[in-house]
Design an enzyme around this catalytic site. Sequence first.
Site, PDB file in Angstrom:
ATOM      1  N   LYS A 118     -13.374  -0.554   5.459  1.00 51.09           N
ATOM      2  CA  LYS A 118     -13.931  -1.378   4.696  1.00 51.09           C
ATOM      3  C   LYS A 118     -15.278  -2.839   5.255  1.00 51.09           C
ATOM      4  CE  LYS A 118     -10.063  -0.189   2.692  1.00 51.09           C
ATOM      5  NZ  LYS A 118      -9.965   0.716   1.729  1.00 51.09           N
ATOM      6  N   ASP A 164      -0.792  -5.390   9.417  1.00 51.74           N
ATOM      7  CA  ASP A 164      -1.744  -4.203   8.963  1.00 51.74           C
ATOM      8  C   ASP A 164      -3.253  -4.700   8.798  1.00 51.74           C
ATOM      9  OD1 ASP A 164      -3.009  -1.640   7.493  1.00 51.74           O
ATOM     10  OD2 ASP A 164      -1.676  -1.663   6.519  1.00 51.74           O
ATOM     11  N   TRP A 207       0.479  -1.484  -0.283  1.00 49.04           N
ATOM     12  CA  TRP A 207      -0.025   0.003  -0.167  1.00 49.04           C
ATOM     13  C   TRP A 207       0.518   1.359   0.240  1.00 49.04           C
ATOM     14  CZ3 TRP A 207      -2.218   2.789   5.055  1.00 49.04           C
ATOM     15  CH2 TRP A 207      -3.609   2.904   4.711  1.00 49.04           C
TER      16      TRP A 207
HETATM   17  C1  LIG Z   1      -3.580  -1.843   3.659  1.00 50.39           C
HETATM   18  C2  LIG Z   1      -3.859  -0.981   4.143  1.00 50.39           C
HETATM   19  N1  LIG Z   1      -3.999  -0.525   5.296  1.00 50.39           N
HETATM   20  C3  LIG Z   1      -4.263   0.863   5.686  1.00 50.39           C
HETATM   21  C4  LIG Z   1      -5.064   0.991   5.195  1.00 50.39           C
HETATM   22  C5  LIG Z   1      -6.651   2.697   5.711  1.00 50.39           C
HETATM   23  O1  LIG Z   1      -7.340   2.361   5.310  1.00 50.39           O
HETATM   24  P1  LIG Z   1      -8.705   3.117   6.548  1.00 50.39           P
HETATM   25  O2  LIG Z   1      -7.486   4.519   7.226  1.00 50.39           O
HETATM   26  O3  LIG Z   1      -9.445   4.416   5.479  1.00 50.39           O
HETATM   27  O4  LIG Z   1      -9.346   2.867   7.705  1.00 50.39           O
HETATM   28  C6  LIG Z   1      -6.046   0.895   3.559  1.00 50.39           C
HETATM   29  C7  LIG Z   1      -7.200   1.047   3.119  1.00 50.39           C
HETATM   30  O5  LIG Z   1      -7.364   1.634   2.147  1.00 50.39           O
HETATM   31  C8  LIG Z   1      -5.464   0.046   3.242  1.00 50.39           C
HETATM   32  O6  LIG Z   1      -5.342  -0.639   2.056  1.00 50.39           O
END
Ligand SMILES: Cc1ncc(COP(=O)(O)O)c(C=O)c1O
Length: 416
Positions: A260, A222, A140
Site C-alpha cells: 500500500k 502486522d 483481516w
Molecule cells: C491487515 C493486512 N495485513 C496484510 C495485508 C497484506 O498485504 P500484501 O500481501 O498485499 O502486502 C493486508 C492487505 O490487504 C492487510 O490489510
Amino acid sequence: MAKVTTRLNVAPVPPDEIFALNHAFGIDTHPQKVSLGVGVYRTDDGKPWPLPVVQKAEKELEAASDAFRHEYTAIEGDAPFLPMARDLMFGFEGKPSEEEAKARIATVQTVAGTGANHLGALFLAHHMKPRTVWLSNPSWANHMTIWELAGIPRKTYPYYHASTRAFDFDGMMSSLENDAEEGDVVLLHACAHNPTGLDPNKEQWIAIAELCERKKLFPFFDSAYQGFASGSVEEDAWAVRYFFTAKPDMEMCVAQSFSKNFGLYGDRVGAFHYVTNRASSSLRDVVVNNLCHLIRGEFSMGPRAGTAIVKKVLSDEALVKEWHADLKVMSSRIRSMREALYAELVRLQTPGTWEHIVQQNGMFSYTGLTLKQVYALKDQYHIYLLKSGRASISGLSKKNVAYVAQAIDDVVRNVN
Ligand SMILES: Cc1ncc(COP(=O)(O)O)c(C=O)c1O
C-alpha cells in the site's frame, strides 16, 4: 472397464470474498457502479496511481540496465534491502549506540505482507508451538486462513463495540487478561486496523505492551499501512517502535508490507522481522538460518523487481522526501473523502450517527451498515462493499460521493 477413481479428497472452500466482489464489480456494466471493496488506492478518477516517486525510480533502474537485475538473490532476500526495511520499521537513525538494538532483529525478505504473516506463523508453529493465536474480532479475514494453515488453534479477542462503533479497549484487555495463557501469540495491527479503521491510542498501546510483558504473551505485529494511514511513517510505526524499545526483554515479530505505501500491490514486496529479547540476541543468526530453511522449501527467495524500486527510493534522501509527499497525497485524499461522505450524510439527515466515518483511520471504514443494506447497495445502486459493512474509502471520489451518500441514506431508511 475398471472404474476410474481419484485419491483426492477435496471439498469446495468458499471463494475469497474480496476477490469475488472485485470480479462481480468488473463485470457489472452499470455506468454509476462504485467499488468500495478491495483495499487499493484509487485517484479521484477511480484509477490506480503508480506513485510518481516509483515511476522515477523505475526510469532510473531501466536506464542503469543492471546485468544482474534478473539474477537470483540470497535466500534471505536482497542484502541491501533488508536493513532498509528494518530501519523503516524500527526507526534507526544510524547512531552507533543503536547497534545493540539492531542485533536483536532477524530480518528476511518475504512475498509481501501476506507472505510475511505466513512465514511468521509457520516459523512460530515450528519453533515456538504456541497453544493459541489471538486474533482481533473482527480482523483481516486472511489472518484466519494463514493461522489455520499453520495449524495453530485460533481464538479471538473483542475489538469492536458495535453499539458505539468504537474500539473496545476494555473488552480486549479483559479477554487477554483472563483467557490468554503464557506463550500465546497476540496478533496486533500496527496501524489502520483492517477492517474497523480503529486503532488504540498511545496510552492504550502502552497498556497492551505491559499486559503482553506481564502475561508473557508474544506480540505479532502486522504492519500493512505504514505511512499510508496518517501520512507519516513515524506515526504509523509508533506502536511497533514502542514495544521494541520500551520492552527489550520481550520477544516479538513484525510482518511488513510495502504493497500500500509504495503502491506496489502486484510486485509482492515485504519483510519479516523476528525480534529476540536483549538476552538472546546471539540467537539472531540461527533464527535467520531457520527462516531461510522455510523460505528455501517454499519459494526459494522473495522477488527482485519491486524490492529494487523500494531500495532505490529508500537509499536516496531526495527520493525519500518525494515518497513522503506521495504518502501525504494518498492519505489526505482518503481523509477528505471521509469528510465528504460524512458531510453528505449529515446534510441528508440520514438516520443514525456517522461521526465514526471521520474518526476511523486508514483505508477502511466499518460503516455499521447491515448485511441486507450491503446487498441492497449492490443490487439497487451497484455499490460494492464487504458483507461486514467494511467500505474501502479510496473508492470514493468527488464525482461519486453524493451518489453513494444518497444510496446509503435510502437503504438506511428503507432496508432493515
Ligand atoms: C491487515 C493486512 N495485513 C496484510 C495485508 C497484506 O498485504 P500484501 O500481501 O498485499 O502486502 C493486508 C492487505 O490487504 C492487510 O490489510
